[in-house]
Design a protein around this motif. Structure first.
Motif, PDB file in Angstrom:
ATOM      1  N   ARG A 159       0.890  -1.205   0.197  1.00  0.00           N
ATOM      2  CA  ARG A 159      -0.029   0.090  -0.097  1.00  0.00           C
ATOM      3  C   ARG A 159       1.036   1.213   0.037  1.00  0.00           C
ATOM      4  O   ARG A 159       1.670   1.223   0.782  1.00  0.00           O
ATOM      5  CB  ARG A 159      -0.839  -0.084   1.366  1.00  0.00           C
ATOM      6  N   PHE A 219       2.093   6.428   4.169  1.00  0.00           N
ATOM      7  CA  PHE A 219       1.836   5.876   5.591  1.00  0.00           C
ATOM      8  C   PHE A 219       1.753   7.323   6.402  1.00  0.00           C
ATOM      9  O   PHE A 219       2.699   8.341   5.971  1.00  0.00           O
ATOM     10  CB  PHE A 219       2.840   5.214   6.264  1.00  0.00           C
ATOM     11  N   SER A 220       0.690   7.630   6.982  1.00  0.00           N
ATOM     12  CA  SER A 220       0.347   9.112   7.380  1.00  0.00           C
ATOM     13  C   SER A 220       0.703   9.502   8.818  1.00  0.00           C
ATOM     14  O   SER A 220       1.257   8.626   9.667  1.00  0.00           O
ATOM     15  CB  SER A 220      -1.035   9.400   7.272  1.00  0.00           C
ATOM     16  N   VAL A 252      -1.214  10.382  10.999  1.00  0.00           N
ATOM     17  CA  VAL A 252      -2.095  10.001  11.998  1.00  0.00           C
ATOM     18  C   VAL A 252      -1.717   8.229  12.247  1.00  0.00           C
ATOM     19  O   VAL A 252      -2.064   7.964  13.397  1.00  0.00           O
ATOM     20  CB  VAL A 252      -3.564  10.125  11.238  1.00  0.00           C
ATOM     21  N   GLU A 253      -1.461   7.839  11.235  1.00  0.00           N
ATOM     22  CA  GLU A 253      -1.233   6.143  11.403  1.00  0.00           C
ATOM     23  C   GLU A 253       0.129   6.148  12.372  1.00  0.00           C
ATOM     24  O   GLU A 253       0.156   5.225  13.330  1.00  0.00           O
ATOM     25  CB  GLU A 253      -0.965   5.708  10.131  1.00  0.00           C
ATOM     26  N   ALA A 254       0.935   6.967  12.273  1.00  0.00           N
ATOM     27  CA  ALA A 254       2.170   7.058  13.023  1.00  0.00           C
ATOM     28  C   ALA A 254       1.907   7.391  14.484  1.00  0.00           C
ATOM     29  O   ALA A 254       2.479   6.735  15.322  1.00  0.00           O
ATOM     30  CB  ALA A 254       3.173   7.893  12.586  1.00  0.00           C
ATOM     31  N   ARG A 276      -0.579   6.602  16.165  1.00  0.00           N
ATOM     32  CA  ARG A 276      -1.298   5.390  16.914  1.00  0.00           C
ATOM     33  C   ARG A 276      -0.268   4.502  17.473  1.00  0.00           C
ATOM     34  O   ARG A 276      -0.666   3.620  18.176  1.00  0.00           O
ATOM     35  CB  ARG A 276      -2.452   4.741  15.943  1.00  0.00           C
ATOM     36  N   ALA A 277       0.947   4.385  16.903  1.00  0.00           N
ATOM     37  CA  ALA A 277       1.813   3.613  17.234  1.00  0.00           C
ATOM     38  C   ALA A 277       2.528   4.070  18.539  1.00  0.00           C
ATOM     39  O   ALA A 277       3.442   3.303  19.110  1.00  0.00           O
ATOM     40  CB  ALA A 277       3.141   3.310  16.059  1.00  0.00           C
ATOM     41  N   TYR A 279       3.581  -1.362   3.212  1.00  0.00           N
ATOM     42  CA  TYR A 279       3.505  -0.033   3.196  1.00  0.00           C
ATOM     43  C   TYR A 279       4.893   0.283   2.525  1.00  0.00           C
ATOM     44  O   TYR A 279       5.987  -0.139   2.320  1.00  0.00           O
ATOM     45  CB  TYR A 279       3.598   0.700   4.467  1.00  0.00           C
ATOM     46  N   GLU A 317       2.522  -2.473  10.874  1.00  0.00           N
ATOM     47  CA  GLU A 317       2.084  -1.187  11.026  1.00  0.00           C
ATOM     48  C   GLU A 317       3.221  -0.342  11.926  1.00  0.00           C
ATOM     49  O   GLU A 317       3.439   0.752  11.836  1.00  0.00           O
ATOM     50  CB  GLU A 317       1.022  -1.159  11.819  1.00  0.00           C
ATOM     51  N   ALA A 332       5.534   2.642  11.092  1.00  0.00           N
ATOM     52  CA  ALA A 332       5.348   3.847  12.024  1.00  0.00           C
ATOM     53  C   ALA A 332       6.942   4.152  12.308  1.00  0.00           C
ATOM     54  O   ALA A 332       7.256   5.367  12.334  1.00  0.00           O
ATOM     55  CB  ALA A 332       4.863   3.299  13.204  1.00  0.00           C
ATOM     56  N   TRP A 389       8.528   6.057   9.282  1.00  0.00           N
ATOM     57  CA  TRP A 389       8.088   7.245   9.258  1.00  0.00           C
ATOM     58  C   TRP A 389       8.581   8.203  10.406  1.00  0.00           C
ATOM     59  O   TRP A 389       9.094   9.231  10.155  1.00  0.00           O
ATOM     60  CB  TRP A 389       6.532   7.352   9.475  1.00  0.00           C
TER      61      TRP A 389
END
Length: 277
Positions: free
Chosen positions: A3, A6-7, A9-11, A13-14, A193, A235, A239, A242
Motif C-alpha cells: 500500500r 503512511f500518514s 495519523v497512523e504513526a 497510533r503507534a 507499506y 504497522e 511507523a 516514518w
C-alpha cells in the motif's frame, strides 16, 4: 501488494502514551544485544534512539566495550539480565560469531518475544519463534533470500525493492522492512507499506542503527498486542520508518546531519504526533 504511503495519523497510533498508573515495566522493557568491539557505536545509537521513543527500561546485554559507551551516554540503561518485552539484535555485529554466542542468541529467540533482527543477526531468521521484523538494506537481503532458497542479486533488489520485500516476507514468514530512499515494509499475509524517507541527508553512517532502536522500542511498548494481532507488526515497522524519516527532516532543516542528531530529534517528532492526534 504494498500500500502506498503512511500518514502522521497512523504513526501517532503507534505511540504508547503512559498513564498515571504506568511503571517502567508496563511501559515496555527492550532487551538489546547490538554493537561489537569493531562497531561499538551501533549499540550507542540504537539505545539512544530507543530511549527517546518511549520505553520504560532498556537492558543492554552486549559486549563489554559497547556497554561502557552505552552507559557513558545513558547511565539509566541496565546491563543485568532480566525481564524484557522485546529484543533488538544484530546492529553493528557480524554473523561470524562463536558457537556460545550463537547459542545465547538462539535462546533469546526461543522466548517467542517480538524481535528486530538487523545486520549480523539476519542469519538467525530461521530461529525466530516470535513476531520478527527483519531490517536489511539491499545487499543484506540477498543472503536472507538465499537461505530461504531464493536467488537474486543486490542490483535486482535495488531495481524493484517492493517485489523483493514481498518475496522475502513470504519466503521467511517474517515482516520485512527493506531500507532505502523509500522504505518497503511487507508481511507474510501481503500487508505492506511504502514509507518515503525524510530526505537524502539521512543516508549517513549509523542511520539504520537509529531506525532499529525506534522500532525496537515500538515493539516493546506493544508486545502484548502483537501476540493478539500479528498484522500490527507491519504497522509498527511503518511507523518506525516514518518517525525515523521525520526525525531526519527535523534534525537537518536542510543541512547535513549525523545519526546521533536523528536520534535526538525523535522526541520532538513524537510530541508533534501526539499534539496532532
Amino acid at each position: 501488494m504494498t500500500r502506498a504511503g503512511f500518514s502522521a495519523v497512523e504513526a501517532a497510533r503507534a505511540i504508547a502514551v503512559p498513564s498515571a498508573d504506568s511503571d517502567k515495566y508496563s511501559r515496555g522493557v527492550l532487551g538489546v544485544v547490538t554493537g561489537s568491539d569493531r562497531f561499538p557505536g551501533a549499540a550507542v545509537l540504537g539505545v539512544e534512539a530507543a530511549s527517546r521513543t518511549g520505553v520504560g527500561m532498556i537492558r543492554y546485554l552486549g559486549p563489554e566495550r559497547p556497554a561502557a559507551l552505552v552507559l557513558a551516554r545513558r547511565p539509566e540503561v541496565v546491563t543485568a539480565d532480566g525481564r524484557v518485552q522485546a529484543w533488538l539484535l544484530g546492529s553493528g555485529t557480524s554473523p561470524d560469531r562463536d558457537p556460545a554466542e550463537r547459542e545465547r542468541l538462539v535462546g533469546l529467540l526461543e522466548q517467542r518475544l517480538p524481535v528486530v533482527l538487523d545486520a549480523g543477526s539476519l542469519d538467525l531468521v530461521p530461529e525466530a519463534q516470535g513476531p520478527a521484523v527483519l531490517t536489511p538494506h539491499f545487499g543484506e537481503l540477498v543472503p536472507v533470500l538465499a537461505a530461504a532458497g531464493v536467488e537474486t542479486s543486490k542490483d535486482e533488489v535495488a531495481a524493484d525493492p517492493e517485489r523483493w520485500a514481498v518475496r522475502a516476507a513470504a519466503a521467511t514468514g517474517t515482516t520485512v522492512l527493506l531500507k532505502g530512499a523509500t522504505t518497503m515494509i511487507a508481511d507474510p499475509d501481503g500487508l505492506g507499506y511504502a514509507v518515503r524517507a525524510g530526505q537524502p541527508w539521512l543516508a549517513t553512517a549509523g542511520s539504520g542503527d537509529v531506525l532499529g532502536g525506534v522500532l525496537g522500542a515500538l515493539l516493546a511498548t506493544h508486545s502484548p498486542e502483537l501476540q493478539e494481532r500479528p498484522a500490527l507488526l507491519a504497522e509498527l515497522a511503518a511507523a518506525a520508518a516514518w518517525i525515523h524519516g521525520e526525525a531526519g527532516r527535523v534534525a537537518s532543516r536542510g543541512g547535513p546531519i549525523q545519526a546521533l542528531d536523528v536520534a535526538e530529534a525523535v522526541p520532538a517528532v513524537i510530541r508533534r504526533l501526539l499534539a496532532g492526534a
